[in-house]
Design a protein around this motif. Structure first.
Motif, mmCIF file in Angstrom:
data_model
loop_
_atom_site.group_PDB
_atom_site.id
_atom_site.type_symbol
_atom_site.label_atom_id
_atom_site.label_comp_id
_atom_site.label_asym_id
_atom_site.label_seq_id
_atom_site.Cartn_x
_atom_site.Cartn_y
_atom_site.Cartn_z
ATOM 1 N N ALA A 97 0.089 -2.293 -18.332
ATOM 2 C CA ALA A 97 0.382 -3.695 -18.654
ATOM 3 C C ALA A 97 -0.176 -4.037 -20.030
ATOM 4 N N LEU A 127 -1.937 0.863 -13.688
ATOM 5 C CA LEU A 127 -1.007 -0.236 -13.950
ATOM 6 C C LEU A 127 -1.600 -1.216 -14.952
ATOM 7 N N VAL A 143 -6.722 5.658 -3.076
ATOM 8 C CA VAL A 143 -5.894 5.905 -4.246
ATOM 9 C C VAL A 143 -5.359 4.584 -4.831
ATOM 10 N N VAL A 144 -5.390 3.522 -4.015
ATOM 11 C CA VAL A 144 -4.865 2.228 -4.481
ATOM 12 C C VAL A 144 -5.599 1.684 -5.717
ATOM 13 N N PHE A 172 -2.421 -4.934 -6.387
ATOM 14 C CA PHE A 172 -3.050 -3.698 -5.940
ATOM 15 C C PHE A 172 -4.559 -3.874 -5.803
ATOM 16 N N ILE A 173 -5.166 -4.636 -6.727
ATOM 17 C CA ILE A 173 -6.609 -4.847 -6.636
ATOM 18 C C ILE A 173 -6.943 -5.611 -5.358
ATOM 19 N N ILE A 226 3.978 -6.159 -14.657
ATOM 20 C CA ILE A 226 3.034 -5.080 -14.335
ATOM 21 C C ILE A 226 1.644 -5.668 -14.125
ATOM 22 N N GLY A 227 1.310 -6.692 -14.918
ATOM 23 C CA GLY A 227 0.012 -7.352 -14.758
ATOM 24 C C GLY A 227 -0.165 -7.896 -13.347
ATOM 25 N N PHE A 228 0.873 -8.565 -12.836
ATOM 26 C CA PHE A 228 0.765 -9.108 -11.488
ATOM 27 C C PHE A 228 0.732 -8.015 -10.423
ATOM 28 N N MET A 229 1.432 -6.921 -10.692
ATOM 29 C CA MET A 229 1.347 -5.797 -9.763
ATOM 30 C C MET A 229 -0.078 -5.272 -9.702
ATOM 31 N N THR A 230 -0.734 -5.221 -10.873
ATOM 32 C CA THR A 230 -2.119 -4.763 -10.927
ATOM 33 C C THR A 230 -2.987 -5.626 -10.025
ATOM 34 N N GLY A 252 2.113 1.830 -3.262
ATOM 35 C CA GLY A 252 1.038 2.378 -4.085
ATOM 36 C C GLY A 252 0.897 3.885 -3.925
ATOM 37 N N GLU A 253 1.004 4.337 -2.663
ATOM 38 C CA GLU A 253 0.928 5.784 -2.419
ATOM 39 C C GLU A 253 2.043 6.511 -3.147
ATOM 40 N N SER A 294 -6.575 -3.427 -2.308
ATOM 41 C CA SER A 294 -7.658 -2.476 -2.185
ATOM 42 C C SER A 294 -8.948 -3.180 -1.760
ATOM 43 N N GLN A 305 0.826 -1.212 0.000
ATOM 44 C CA GLN A 305 0.000 0.000 0.000
ATOM 45 C C GLN A 305 0.863 1.267 0.000
ATOM 46 N N GLU A 306 1.919 1.244 0.810
ATOM 47 C CA GLU A 306 2.805 2.416 0.832
ATOM 48 C C GLU A 306 3.433 2.632 -0.545
ATOM 49 N N SER A 320 -8.978 -3.690 1.969
ATOM 50 C CA SER A 320 -9.133 -2.509 2.818
ATOM 51 C C SER A 320 -10.432 -1.758 2.553
#
Lengths: 176, 175
Positions: free
Chosen positions: B119, B115, B107-108, A129-130, A122-126, A45-46, A133, A42-43, A136
């Motif tokens: 991608a 992203l 914002v996440v 992040f999903i 990048i796909g896995f990072m997406t 991501g910020e 989110s 999360q950090e 939370s």
């Protein structure tokens, strides 16, 4: 010791990130979040969101900031140096040779074969992040915010800095 | 000045800076013509690392030697890093205030969308450069190696670069 770690954390993405700054984001995340544990997802991501909203090259903003957090001003300098210097020295040093072989298919192919790997990273990072989110904010809010920001960013071509500001305001208002 | 302006105005990461740079370097200051600028872009694309700093460093070096290089780099990097440290510093200080915390959570998903789009851009670029068959093959292999087996991406990228470059090096050496 910490400076050496900062150097390595940004040297590897700098030297392997084919395809410009954004290509090195997932590599930086791998080092900063997974390997050294300097930040949570999360950090990160910020930092990424703010980095995206601010002007200028993204890779150096990340390196300068993470370096500063971990090692002060010297750390910031080390992070920047590791990001910039190796690829720049390589470019200046090889310019003569590169000009001679710039039409050679193999040299052009390097960035081509690396692109699918970057896409996967990048796909896995997406996905990361999903799911972050979703845990939370819950599924409904996550999907709603994603749908709205996709519409704004891709369909209406609203500037990313504006969309991020909007999300921040929404977060602040719902958090009070 | 050229690199300060492009650094401060180039929203959206390094590649966004390129058209702005072209305006400064080619049209305003005429340090290069369009062809030279195009060649420089093409070459820096074949090198690893962030594109904006490679361009700044190279053009700065061409125009003003080592000092030109340092000036161009400082101008494109330092202002934006300072901004970043300042803003995030403020955010960190009020981290425990609930509405600030909420801000960083909302914002996440936006970052996730950005992203995701990025991608997809890379997928499209690889499809254009390699065709669907090879692109999908490489994507599937990368998913397996990186996520299932847990290989470090640096190793995979290094292997791919080596495979591509071996015939090139052989040819250059045998000449």
């Amino acid at each position: 010791m910490i400076y050496w770690q900062i150097f390595l954390a940004f040297f590897i993405p700098g030297i392997l990130g084919y395809g410009g700054g954004p290509a090195s984001i997932p590599l930086v995340e791998k080092e900063v979040v997974d390997r050294y544990g300097w930040m949570s997802t999360q950090e990160f991501g910020e930092v990424l969101a703010l980095g995206n909203a601010l002007p200028g090259p993204i890779a150096t903003k990340m390196a300068g900031y993470v370096g500063y957090i971990e090692g002060g001003i010297l750390g910031s300098f080390v992070g920047l140096f590791a990001t910039i210097a190796p690829s720049l020295i390589l470019m200046l040093g090889l310019m003569a040779i590169l000009f001679k072989y710039k039409d050679s298919p193999e040299v052009k192919n390097i960035s081509k074969v690396v692109k699918p790997v970057i896409a996967v990273l990048i796909g896995f990072m997406t996905v990361q992040f999903i799911s972050e989110s979703q845990s939370s904010l819950g599924s409904i809010q996550t999907i709603a915010i994603m749908a709205i920001s996709y519409l704004l960013l891709e369909q209406l071509k609203v500037h990313s800095a504006f969309v991020i500001a909007l999300a921040l305001v929404y977060g602040a208002v719902t958090g009070i | 000045m050229a690199f300060f302006r492009t650094g401060m105005l180039g929203f959206g990461g390094g590649p966004a800076v390129i058209p702005l740079l072209q305006k400064e370097v080619v049209e305003r200051y005429q340090w290069m013509n369009d062809d030279e600028f195009g060649d420089t872009i093409a070459l820096s694309n074949t090198m690893p690392g962030p594109i904006a700093t490679k361009l700044a460093g190279y053009i700065g070096y061409k125009v003003g030697g080592v000092w030109g290089l340092l000036t161009a780099l400082a101008a494109s990097v330092i202002p934006t890093v300072l901004l970043m440290v300042l803003l995030l510093g403020v955010l960190q200080r009020y981290k425990d205030v609930p509405w600030v915390q909420n801000m960083s959570q909302t914002v996440v998903p936006v970052v996730a969308v950005m992203l995701g789009v990025l991608a997809w851009n890379f997928v499209q670029q690889s499809q254009k450069a390699l065709g669907w068959k090879i692109a999908i093959f490489l994507i599937v292999i990368s998913v397996l190696l990186l996520e299932v087996i847990g290989l470090h991406p640096a190793i995979l990228i290094a292997i791919l670069i080596a495979v591509v470059l071996i015939p090139f090096i052989k040819r250059v050496v045998s000449k």
